[in-house]
Scaffold this motif. Structure first.
Motif, PDB file in Angstrom:
ATOM      1  N   LEU A   1       0.821  -1.208   0.000  1.00 32.09           N
ATOM      2  CA  LEU A   1       0.000   0.000   0.000  1.00 32.09           C
ATOM      3  C   LEU A   1       0.861   1.266   0.000  1.00 32.09           C
ATOM      4  CD1 LEU A   1      -2.805  -1.182   2.424  1.00 32.09           C
ATOM      5  CD2 LEU A   1      -3.010  -0.796  -0.034  1.00 32.09           C
ATOM      6  N   TRP A   2       1.952   1.255   0.766  1.00 35.18           N
ATOM      7  CA  TRP A   2       2.862   2.402   0.750  1.00 35.18           C
ATOM      8  C   TRP A   2       3.547   2.531  -0.609  1.00 35.18           C
ATOM      9  CZ3 TRP A   2       4.773   0.581   6.084  1.00 35.18           C
ATOM     10  CH2 TRP A   2       4.020   1.172   7.096  1.00 35.18           C
ATOM     11  N   ASP A   3       3.873   1.390  -1.227  1.00 31.34           N
ATOM     12  CA  ASP A   3       4.461   1.428  -2.573  1.00 31.34           C
ATOM     13  C   ASP A   3       3.500   2.075  -3.570  1.00 31.34           C
ATOM     14  OD1 ASP A   3       6.858   0.219  -1.896  1.00 31.34           O
ATOM     15  OD2 ASP A   3       6.242  -1.787  -2.531  1.00 31.34           O
ATOM     16  N   ALA A   4       2.251   1.683  -3.526  1.00 24.22           N
ATOM     17  CA  ALA A   4       1.259   2.244  -4.453  1.00 24.22           C
ATOM     18  C   ALA A   4       1.100   3.748  -4.235  1.00 24.22           C
ATOM     19  CB  ALA A   4      -0.086   1.539  -4.287  1.00 24.22           C
ATOM     20  N   THR A   5       1.024   4.167  -2.987  1.00 26.69           N
ATOM     21  CA  THR A   5       0.906   5.593  -2.688  1.00 26.69           C
ATOM     22  C   THR A   5       2.134   6.345  -3.180  1.00 26.69           C
ATOM     23  OG1 THR A   5      -0.444   5.110  -0.750  1.00 26.69           O
ATOM     24  CG2 THR A   5       0.556   7.287  -0.853  1.00 26.69           C
TER      25      THR A   5
END
Length: 169
Positions: A28-32
Motif C-alpha cells: 500500500l505504501w508502494d502504491a501511494t
C-alpha cells in the motif's frame, strides 16, 4: 479430534496474518509512493502553478506524501529483511497510524480543493481560445493525488487494526 490440532491452526493463522500485515502495508505504501511521485512533477511542470494556491497545495501534499511513503518503505523493507525494527514496536505502529492519517488527509483535501479551480481554469482557457495544456496537467496531477489517497487510506485502516489488536509489526 486431538486437542493439539487447534493450537497449531491458530498459530498458522496468526503467522499468516502477521505476514499479510507486513507485506500489505508495504504494498500500500508502494502504491501511494508511485501515484504521489507521478503527481508532483506533472504539477511542477505546469507553468504558473505557483500562482494558484490550490495547485501549490497539491504539489506540497504530493511531495510530503512521496517523502513519507519513501521513508515508510525503507523502514518496512529494513524490518522485513533483518527482523529488527528501527523504533520500538508500539512507537512504529503509532507513527504508521498517525502518519497515514495525516498524509491521507493532505492528499484528499488538496485534491478536493483543486478540483473546482481546474473547472474554472478550463472555462477560462475556452473563453480565450487557448489550448487546454494547463488544465489538463492540473487535472492529471489532481487525479493522481486523489488516487494516491486510496491505498494510504487502506494503510491507515491496517495501522489502526495493528494498534487495536496490539499486533506491532
Amino acid at each position: 479430534m486431538e486437542s493439539g490440532a487447534q493450537p497449531t491452526a491458530t498459530i498458522a493463522t496468526s503467522t499468516s496474518t502477521e505476514g499479510s500485515l507486513k507485506y500489505g502495508s508495504l504494498v500500500l505504501w508502494d502504491a501511494t509512493f508511485v501515484f504521489s511521485i507521478v503527481s508532483f512533477p506533472i504539477m511542477a511542470s505546469n507553468e504558473g502553478f505557483d500562482a494558484v494556491h490550490e495547485f501549490s497545495y497539491i504539489l506540497a501534499a504530493c511531495v510530503i506524501s512521496t517523502v513519507y511513503t519513501l521513508l515508510q518503505n525503507i523502514r518496512q523493507i529494513y524490518y522485513i529483511s533483518t527482523g529488527n525494527s528501527l523504533f520500538e514496536a508500539c512507537t512504529s505502529s503509532a507513527i504508521d497510524f498517525f502518519g497515514d492519517q495525516i498524509v491521507a488527509y493532505l492528499l484528499i483535501s488538496s485534491a478536493s480543493a483543486a478540483a473546482p479551480t481546474i473547472s474554472s481554469l478550463k472555462e477560462y482557457e475556452d473563453s480565450v481560445g487557448g489550448n487546454h495544456s494547463a488544465s489538463s496537467k492540473s487535472a492529471a496531477s489532481t487525479g493522481m493525488a486523489f488516487v494516491a489517497f486510496f491505498p494510504l487510506a487502506l494503510s491507515a485502516m491496517l495501522s489502526g487494526y495493528k494498534l487495536s489488536t496490539k499486533t506491532y509489526i
